[in-house]
Scaffold this active site. Structure first.
Site, short mmCIF file in Angstrom:
data_model
loop_
_atom_site.label_atom_id
_atom_site.label_comp_id
_atom_site.label_asym_id
_atom_site.label_seq_id
_atom_site.Cartn_x
_atom_site.Cartn_y
_atom_site.Cartn_z
N HIS A 37 0.84 -1.21 0.00
CA HIS A 37 0.00 0.00 0.00
C HIS A 37 0.88 1.26 0.00
CE1 HIS A 37 -2.93 -2.83 2.07
NE2 HIS A 37 -3.64 -2.37 1.06
N GLY A 150 -3.07 -1.79 -7.07
CA GLY A 150 -1.99 -2.78 -7.14
C GLY A 150 -2.28 -3.91 -8.12
#
Ligand code: PAF
Length: 289
Positions: A37, A150
């Protein structure tokens, strides 16, 4: 870092920044943050002026209520990590703030087409409708120039690409590389739920992906996928799928194509379901063994 819990307050702050000509970057998350993250935050910081991160464990995307209940919550640590990474704004809405109509009150349906029907879509009923709904709402609120997600959730990225097309939302999607632990395990919030032994076993997913990449030229895809499943099962996993697909459209492949492919795995280890993938840029990049 500023922290907002109310949509109206966040909107007002962002209005101010946009009027000053600032470029807004957005990283949506469900918290339980790890370095993967943080790498999204870093990428957002490199490309935009104001980085907004949201933490919201979205109830509408969990097909399994147990998975929702057990989703790790580490809000204090998350705030420290985001602050260290110099995030500008953190948005932590409540369920009522995000779903004033109630979680069952909104009956949107997105036509994501084929991409929603395979792999994760086949194993997690309505998951991508829930993801679409919450990301749509968050994008409406933040209206970012750039959105960062992602590659680990490869299919989710494809769904969001489609969501941007369907809704005409003009944000640019940046798909950022998967971060891995030293032993190859893809970083994931779900890794926190693994026992010590499971954590060691979990590396088998990336080892199997590497094995598949090495054997892609040598073995027919059905044999390759069968061997991969066996490796996972022998290690103690219950595989949901092992597939090789065209990265453009996620069409499942039974033989190599002369363009980019992606190998995808989802498998359960005890109570925890893990996913991972690896992109094969083109057959030319696959080593001959
Ligand atoms: O990938 C996630 O963490 C979630 O699916 C997302 C994109 C934040 C939507 O809830």
């Amino acid at each position: 870092m500023y922290l907002f819990k109310q949509v109206a307050d966040l909107r007002e702050a962002l209005e101010h920044e946009k009027k000053a000509g600032k470029r807004i970057g957005f990283v949506p998350t469900m918290g339980a943050l790890h370095q993967g993250h943080i790498s999204l935050i870093r990428q957002a910081k490199a490309l935009t002026d104001i980085v907004v991160c949201s933490i919201f464990v979205n109830p509408t995307q969990f097909n399994d209520p147990k998975d929702f209940e057990k989703y790790p919550i580490t809000i204090k640590e998350d705030i420290l990590k985001l602050n260290d990474a110099e995030t500008d704004i953190l948005f932590i809405p409540s369920v009522a703030e995000m779903y004033p109509e109630g979680v069952n009150g909104l009956h949107l349906h997105y036509d994501f087409g084929y991409v929603e029907t395979v792999l994760e879509g086949a194993f997690r009923k309505n998951h991508f409708q829930g993801v679409g709904m919450v990301v749509h709402k968050l994008l409406d609120i933040v209206q970012p120039h750039d959105l960062f997600m992602g590659q680990k959730d490869f299919q989710q990225c494809m769904i969001i690409k489609r969501l941007l097309e369907i809704t005409g939302i003009p944000s640019t999607l940046h798909i950022c590389p998967t971060l891995r632990e030293n032993d190859g395990l893809a970083m994931s919030s779900r890794n926190m739920r693994l026992s010590q032994t499971e954590r060691q076993t979990a590396t088998q997913i990336s080892r199997t992906l590497t094995y598949m990449k090495e054997q892609l030229r040598q073995l027919p895809f059905d044999v390759l996928k069968q061997n991969a499943r066996k490796q996972l099962q022998d290690a103690g996993f219950q595989p949901d799928y092992v597939e090789i697909a065209d990265t453009d459209n996620l069409q499942l492949l039974d033989k190599p194509i002369h363009k980019e492919m992606v190998m995808l795995i989802a498998a359960k280890l005890g109570e925890v379901r893990l996913i991972d993938n690896m992109i094969i840029p083109s057959m030319a990049s696959i080593p001959l063994s």
